[in-house]
Write an enzyme that holds these catalytic residues in place. Structure first.
Site, PDB file in Angstrom:
ATOM      1  N   TRP A   1      14.559  -0.102 -15.224  1.00 52.79           N
ATOM      2  CA  TRP A   1      13.146  -0.306 -15.063  1.00 52.79           C
ATOM      3  C   TRP A   1      12.865  -1.724 -14.597  1.00 52.79           C
ATOM      4  O   TRP A   1      11.865  -1.910 -14.057  1.00 52.79           O
ATOM      5  CB  TRP A   1      12.298   0.045 -16.359  1.00 52.79           C
ATOM      6  CG  TRP A   1      12.565  -0.982 -17.399  1.00 52.79           C
ATOM      7  CD1 TRP A   1      13.813  -1.441 -18.004  1.00 52.79           C
ATOM      8  CD2 TRP A   1      11.518  -1.756 -18.113  1.00 52.79           C
ATOM      9  NE1 TRP A   1      13.598  -2.452 -18.925  1.00 52.79           N
ATOM     10  CE2 TRP A   1      12.229  -2.674 -18.902  1.00 52.79           C
ATOM     11  CE3 TRP A   1      10.153  -1.869 -18.001  1.00 52.79           C
ATOM     12  CZ2 TRP A   1      11.515  -3.469 -19.744  1.00 52.79           C
ATOM     13  CZ3 TRP A   1       9.593  -2.855 -18.857  1.00 52.79           C
ATOM     14  CH2 TRP A   1       9.812  -3.771 -19.805  1.00 52.79           C
ATOM     15  N   ASP A   2      13.948  -2.400 -14.645  1.00 55.59           N
ATOM     16  CA  ASP A   2      13.836  -3.869 -14.139  1.00 55.59           C
ATOM     17  C   ASP A   2      13.300  -3.995 -12.712  1.00 55.59           C
ATOM     18  O   ASP A   2      12.361  -4.812 -12.475  1.00 55.59           O
ATOM     19  CB  ASP A   2      15.050  -4.552 -13.973  1.00 55.59           C
ATOM     20  CG  ASP A   2      15.730  -4.640 -15.385  1.00 55.59           C
ATOM     21  OD1 ASP A   2      15.431  -3.763 -16.385  1.00 55.59           O
ATOM     22  OD2 ASP A   2      16.858  -5.341 -15.602  1.00 55.59           O
TER      23      ASP A   2
ATOM     24  N   GLU B   1      13.803  -3.545 -27.612  1.00 57.57           N
ATOM     25  CA  GLU B   1      14.965  -2.482 -28.017  1.00 57.57           C
ATOM     26  C   GLU B   1      15.399  -3.054 -29.508  1.00 57.57           C
ATOM     27  O   GLU B   1      16.347  -2.335 -30.040  1.00 57.57           O
ATOM     28  CB  GLU B   1      16.198  -2.695 -27.063  1.00 57.57           C
ATOM     29  CG  GLU B   1      15.794  -2.223 -25.747  1.00 57.57           C
ATOM     30  CD  GLU B   1      16.878  -2.462 -24.493  1.00 57.57           C
ATOM     31  OE1 GLU B   1      17.839  -3.035 -24.948  1.00 57.57           O
ATOM     32  OE2 GLU B   1      16.610  -1.811 -23.421  1.00 57.57           O
TER      33      GLU B   1
ATOM     34  N   LYS C   1      13.121  -7.994 -29.490  1.00 61.83           N
ATOM     35  CA  LYS C   1      14.152  -8.580 -28.147  1.00 61.83           C
ATOM     36  C   LYS C   1      13.518  -9.423 -27.102  1.00 61.83           C
ATOM     37  O   LYS C   1      13.914 -10.005 -26.551  1.00 61.83           O
ATOM     38  CB  LYS C   1      14.996  -7.523 -28.117  1.00 61.83           C
ATOM     39  CG  LYS C   1      15.935  -7.650 -26.909  1.00 61.83           C
ATOM     40  CD  LYS C   1      16.935  -6.676 -26.842  1.00 61.83           C
ATOM     41  CE  LYS C   1      17.912  -7.099 -25.642  1.00 61.83           C
ATOM     42  NZ  LYS C   1      18.838  -5.965 -25.121  1.00 61.83           N
ATOM     43  N   GLN C   2      12.252  -8.509 -26.663  1.00 64.68           N
ATOM     44  CA  GLN C   2      11.580  -8.742 -25.531  1.00 64.68           C
ATOM     45  C   GLN C   2      10.257  -8.476 -25.749  1.00 64.68           C
ATOM     46  O   GLN C   2       9.840  -7.682 -26.353  1.00 64.68           O
ATOM     47  CB  GLN C   2      12.351  -8.163 -24.265  1.00 64.68           C
ATOM     48  CG  GLN C   2      12.282  -6.704 -24.339  1.00 64.68           C
ATOM     49  CD  GLN C   2      13.244  -6.065 -23.379  1.00 64.68           C
ATOM     50  OE1 GLN C   2      14.536  -6.228 -23.822  1.00 64.68           O
ATOM     51  NE2 GLN C   2      13.005  -5.388 -22.513  1.00 64.68           N
TER      52      GLN C   2
END
EC number: 2.4.1.64
Length: 818
Positions: free
Chosen positions: A384-385, A513, A625-626
């Site tokens: 998806w980046d 994640e 994580k993000q």
């Protein structure tokens, strides 16, 4: 939170230069990192920045986008619907090798006496340049110069211009130009078993030799992958020159002697003679690679010959002229110009832009791997980046490439439909990680469960159409994507009968994640709502404005008008988690019930957490994580109030580890928006230096292309305050302290807009195209060519921070800083 950002090398090793990443001095300890940084690529073909002589080397890799091998995914315990086949990009034949011998002494860095060393990634011209002077054991000085390019004009061609000059004495010289194939398809050590980000090490042979030829100064080889059945042909050819009068005395030992040979896994062109002092021997090496799923071996070999013939006709000078023209066009459209008292800022920003081009420029019918073509990590997969971090840059600077990326997603649609059936859903489910369109993620909790990939693609599609006005693509291709992704959300979600009657989505994983398989992930619900709304809007418009096309489309999709209404109803009923007590949006329905992870007291050696803790341990905690909620606030900013954004940012900032390279840029953008200017500049610096300073400690495995896209976003969406929600193009700029000027260009609806920011003034200038309306601090401005509009900037950033200089955070001690 941010872990410590390493310092850049000092200026005597890594000079400040706005157009180059230059290395003065050979450093064997950093070879792997430098191989990634000094990669040259064009989106189709990538050559890691290893030395032509072949050693010293860490990962001497060459990649062709979309050329992969498959392998069976083995589970200790399997279950219905698990992905069955892995895909890994293959390290193809290495054609960079040019070995040099003077007085029978091999030129090998680390083994010879160096008098000088200079290597530079020339971002203006699109080349990798090197100049070395070494002294042989007998005291003879030799200068070796090389210039390497992967052509943007000629997708299948690369070239190396190598020059050898004896500076003060004559000597016998041998040059051996080689091409070599590792049949196992992976370079270097390790299988990635301890780090899921690394590539799988194949067991057994990957490439099967099919053809090999040698004639003149040309070698050509052909292979086919054993399982995926993909064909590859590659070849090399040469131009050789020795300066001076054209007669036998050019070389003291008589005419230049040449030989050529080819075998199944290798080929070599050698020439030798005795050169005089002051003479320069020049070898131009041409490299070509062609791949194809349907083409046979002989056809691919023929294509290689055509490409090499074209390279011989143009010579290196012609290829370089083409390269410079392509680079001039890129920088005209895409450059970000920074002026101020932080001289490295310009250099670092351009490095990220250059690698964005190298990852996407000629990707054409393929996606953009997470590492581009700089390393084998993440198996060469598309994530998806591409849609969320790279497509914004492409949409506003290279819309043609942005369209090609969306076309690639449309080509994957049938396989996405198949995947939806495999997981018992209607519609289409795009794969979490893939090369060929099939799901290749073996860990469903943090892979397949990230259903938001569907909404990410729909979001990128909407942004592209709004920015370009390309309704033809929307109607002919995009609508089909929207219909099938909306169908999945309608089938996946449900209305809660005994409760609020809202539409819920359960059992999914959001961008974070470290929090997997949850109910009502905020990001997923909001993005799914946007997907459903947009699909309903587009089909209603097509039915009204193009009824014949609507009937054909509806027949092909088996679509009834009532289904469109159900999409709209589900969107309006979507459940949006919100905690009244804290005044924040929970990341998911249960997130706030979990124990908060003690990040300040977690040893630095335990980061990234995923390499030190079992997933279940992470899933039980509030630890991120993000960016997840924060990313939703950026993409769908109009769905949050300013107060909500501030409270959400403050809450989640303390829980975010920075373990993902996708996080810092998004945190920078929202930090700017909520007025946390000090954090904004720190996060932007982390994104910008992700690879140059090796922030994550893994640049040896390849460049973080999404973070490079995030660097562009953090400047354009962060500092310039650009927003494009709902098709309105709005700016709220604030120039950081120490920045005297910032300027960049955007392509909107076919018109080119230049934004020029000073500390107290913004100037909007239409460079070309039709009149365009934008907003400056909510004031509509109608722009016409030749009539720049200037407006005052009413707020400024007072935090002193730099993209390229470490600034200690007074709020945290060194011991607790992450």
């Amino acid at each position: 939170m941010l872990r410590h950002i390493p310092e850049l090398p000092p200026e005597d090793i890594f000079p400040v230069d706005p157009w180059k990443i230059e290395q003065l001095g050979f450093e064997e300890h950093y070879i792997a990192q430098e191989e990634s940084i000094f990669t040259v690529a064009n989106g189709y073909l990538g050559l890691r920045g290893s030395f032509e002589e072949g050693r010293p080397v860490e990962h001497d890799e060459t990649f062709v986008n979309g050329f992969y091998e498959t392998w069976p995914i083995v589970y200790g315990e399997t279950a219905y619907g698990f992905a069955k086949t892995g895909q890994t990009i293959v390290n193809v034949s290495n054609a960079k090798i040019i070995k040099i011998y003077v007085d029978d002494e091999p030129f090998v860095l680390g083994q010879v006496e160096l008098r000088s060393f200079r290597r530079a990634l020339n971002m203006k011209d699109g080349t990798l340049d090197r100049e070395v002077v070494w002294e042989t054991a007998s005291g003879k000085r030799v200068r070796v110069e090389s210039r390497r390019l992967v052509s943007f004009r000629h997708r299948h061609l690369a070239a190396i211009d190598c020059r050898i000059t004896l500076l003060d004495d004559s000597a016998p010289v041998v040059v051996s130009s080689e091409i070599f194939t590792e049949l196992g398809g992976v370079a270097g050590e390790g299988s990635g078993e301890d780090d899921p980000r690394k590539a799988k090490k194949f067991q057994g042979q990957v490439l099967e030799p099919r053809l090999h030829e040698a004639r003149g100064r040309r070698v050509a080889l052909a292979y086919r992958t054993r399982r995926s059945g993909l064909g590859l042909a590659c070849g090399i050819d040469h131009l050789v020159e020795v300066d001076g009068p054209v007669h036998e005395s050019i070389v003291l030992g008589g005419p230049l002697r040449e030989s050529i040979r080819a075998e199944e896994t290798a080929g070599r062109f050698d020439f030798r003679g005795e050169a005089r002092a002051g003479q320069t021997i020049r070898v131009v090496k041409l490299l070509s690679y062609h791949t194809g799923e349907g083409a046979d071996d002989r056809e691919l070999m023929t294509r290689v010959h055509w490409s090499l013939d074209r390279g011989l006709e143009q010579g290196f000078e012609g290829l370089l002229r083409d390269q410079v023209e392509c680079m001039d066009d890129f920088w005209r459209r895409s450059d970000i110009r920074v002026q101020g008292n932080h001289p490295r800022a310009q250099q670092c920003v351009r490095f990220n832009l250059f690698h964005l081009l190298q990852a996407s420029g000629r990707a054409d019918q393929h996606g953009i791997p997470a590492k581009g073509l700089t390393g084998q990590a993440y198996e060469g997969h598309y994530f998806w980046d591409g849609e969320i971090y790279i497509q914004p840059f492409l949409t506003y600077t290279a819309p043609r490439i942005a369209r090609r990326q969306l076309e690639n997603r449309h080509r994957m649609l049938d396989k996405a439909r198949d995947r939806a059936r495999e997981v018992n859903q209607r519609g289409a489910l795009y794969p979490w990680r893939t090369i060929n369109g099939e799901e290749a993620s073996a860990y469903y909790a943090a892979g397949t469960a990230q259903y938001h990939i569907n909404a990410d693609i729909a979001y990128a599609l909407r942004r592209y159409v709004q920015a370009t006005g390309d309704t033809r693509f929307l109607h002919d291709h995009g609508a089909e994507i929207l219909a099938e992704t909306a169908r999945l959300w309608l089938d996946l979600g449900f209305y809660q009968d005994r409760g609020d009657g809202r539409f819920h989505i359960h059992g999914v994983t959001g961008p974070d994640e470290y929090t997997a398989v949850v109910n009502d992930n905020l990001y997923t619900n909001l993005m799914a709502r946007e997907n459903l709304r947009y699909a309903a809007e587009v089909f209603s418009t097509i039915r009204l404005e193009r009824p014949v096309h609507f009937e054909r489309l509806a027949a092909r999709l088996g679509l009834e008008p009532e289904e469109v209404e159900r999409w709209r109803d589900a969107a309006e009923a979507m459940y949006v988690p919100y905690d009244e007590r804290l005044g924040i949006h929970p990341q998911d329905g249960d997130f706030l019930r979990k124990k908060v992870w003690d990040l300040p007291n977690t040893p630095r050696s335990h980061f990234p957490l995923m390499l030190s803790y079992h997933p279940l341990v992470l899933y039980r905690h509030q630890v991120i994580k993000q960016a997840d909620v924060v990313l939703a606030m950026f993409l769908l900013g109009d769905d949050f109030t300013a107060e909500q954004k501030k409270r959400n940012f403050d809450y989640y900032e303390k829980l975010t580890t920075g373990d993902s390279s996708l996080s810092a840029c998004i945190q920078a953008i929202i930090a700017y928006e909520v007025g946390d200017d000090h954090s904004a500049l720190k996060y932007m610096r982390a994104a910008t230096l992700m690879d140059l300073a090796d922030v994550g400690g893994n640049v040896r495995d390849g460049i973080h292309v999404a973070s490079a896209g995030g660097t562009w976003m953090s400047i354009v969406f962060g500092i310039a305050g650009f927003r494009d929600h709902g098709g309105r193009f709005r700016f709220r700029p604030r120039l950081p302290d120490g920045w005297d000027r910032l300027s960049f260009r955007l392509t909107i609806r076919g018109s080119v807009l230049e934004v020029d920011l000073l500390p107290d003034t913004a100037t909007y200038r239409l460079i070309e195209g039709d009149p365009l309306t934008v907003e400056h601090e909510l004031e509509p401005l109608t722009l016409a060519p030749g009539a720049p509009v200037r407006r005052p900037i009413t707020s400024t950033v007072v935090a002193a921070a730099s993209l390229a200089k470490n600034e200690p955070d007074p709020a945290r001690s060194e011991e607790s800083e992450l």
